[in-house]
Design a protein around this motif. Structure first.
Motif, PDB file in Angstrom:
ATOM      1  N   MET A 179       0.837  -1.174   0.000  1.00 44.21           N
ATOM      2  CA  MET A 179       0.000   0.000   0.000  1.00 44.21           C
ATOM      3  C   MET A 179       0.889   1.246   0.000  1.00 44.21           C
ATOM      4  N   ARG A 180       0.450   2.253  -0.646  1.00 38.93           N
ATOM      5  CA  ARG A 180       1.202   3.502  -0.724  1.00 38.93           C
ATOM      6  C   ARG A 180       0.372   4.647  -0.183  1.00 38.93           C
ATOM      7  N   ALA A 181       1.057   5.639   0.332  1.00 40.02           N
ATOM      8  CA  ALA A 181       0.414   6.865   0.783  1.00 40.02           C
ATOM      9  C   ALA A 181       1.016   8.014  -0.008  1.00 40.02           C
ATOM     10  N   VAL A 182       0.190   8.908  -0.424  1.00 44.38           N
ATOM     11  CA  VAL A 182       0.653  10.096  -1.138  1.00 44.38           C
ATOM     12  C   VAL A 182       0.690  11.236  -0.139  1.00 44.38           C
ATOM     13  N   ILE A 183       1.849  11.894  -0.062  1.00 50.12           N
ATOM     14  CA  ILE A 183       2.050  12.986   0.879  1.00 50.12           C
ATOM     15  C   ILE A 183       2.477  14.214   0.088  1.00 50.12           C
ATOM     16  N   SER A 184       1.840  15.298   0.353  1.00 48.84           N
ATOM     17  CA  SER A 184       2.184  16.553  -0.312  1.00 48.84           C
ATOM     18  C   SER A 184       3.121  17.333   0.604  1.00 48.84           C
TER      19      SER A 184
ATOM     20  N   SER B  41      10.678  11.802  -6.465  1.00 53.41           N
ATOM     21  CA  SER B  41      10.122  10.909  -5.449  1.00 53.41           C
ATOM     22  C   SER B  41      11.181   9.925  -4.946  1.00 53.41           C
ATOM     23  N   GLU B  42      11.950   9.336  -5.863  1.00 55.39           N
ATOM     24  CA  GLU B  42      13.008   8.406  -5.469  1.00 55.39           C
ATOM     25  C   GLU B  42      14.044   9.095  -4.578  1.00 55.39           C
ATOM     26  N   LEU B  43      14.429  10.289  -4.956  1.00 55.61           N
ATOM     27  CA  LEU B  43      15.438  11.021  -4.188  1.00 55.61           C
ATOM     28  C   LEU B  43      14.928  11.362  -2.790  1.00 55.61           C
ATOM     29  N   ILE B  44      13.687  11.793  -2.706  1.00 59.38           N
ATOM     30  CA  ILE B  44      13.124  12.144  -1.400  1.00 59.38           C
ATOM     31  C   ILE B  44      12.987  10.904  -0.525  1.00 59.38           C
ATOM     32  N   LYS B  45      12.530   9.781  -1.109  1.00 60.78           N
ATOM     33  CA  LYS B  45      12.412   8.543  -0.329  1.00 60.78           C
ATOM     34  C   LYS B  45      13.773   8.091   0.185  1.00 60.78           C
ATOM     35  N   GLU B  46      14.789   8.159  -0.672  1.00 61.20           N
ATOM     36  CA  GLU B  46      16.138   7.772  -0.264  1.00 61.20           C
ATOM     37  C   GLU B  46      16.643   8.659   0.870  1.00 61.20           C
ATOM     38  N   ALA B  47      16.414   9.963   0.746  1.00 59.16           N
ATOM     39  CA  ALA B  47      16.867  10.904   1.776  1.00 59.16           C
ATOM     40  C   ALA B  47      16.143  10.646   3.098  1.00 59.16           C
TER      41      ALA B  47
END
Length: 72
Positions: free
Chosen positions: A1-6, A29-35
Motif C-alpha cells: 500500500m502507498r500513501a501520497v504525501i504533499s 520521489s526516489e530522491l526524497i524517499k532515499e533521503a
C-alpha cells in the motif's frame, strides 16, 4: 500500500531537487524517499548510540581505553 504525501519546499531546495533529479536520471520521489530513509536510519542509530553510551558509563566504560582494557 502507498500513501501520497504533499510536501512544500522553499524554492531554492525545490530547484536543487529538480537539478539533482535531472543529473542522476532519478525521479524526485526516489530522491526524497532515499533521503528520508537515510535520515530515519541516522536518527535510529543516534538513539541506539545514546542508549549504549549511557549503559556503558553506568558500567564504568567512559573511554575507548576502558573498553580495550575490558576485552584484553
Amino acid at each position: 500500500m502507498r500513501a501520497v504525501i504533499s510536501v512544500s519546499f522553499p524554492e531554492e531546495l525545490a530547484s536543487e531537487l529538480n537539478r539533482l533529479a535531472k543529473e542522476t536520471g532519478r525521479t524526485k520521489s526516489e530522491l526524497i524517499k532515499e533521503a528520508l530513509r537515510a535520515y530515519i536510519w541516522e536518527e535510529r542509530f543516534k538513539k541506539l548510540t545514546r542508549s549504549a553510551r549511557v549503559k556503558a558509563r553506568k558500567r564504568g566504560f567512559v573511554t575507548d581505553e576502558d573498553v580495550l582494557k575490558a576485552i584484553s
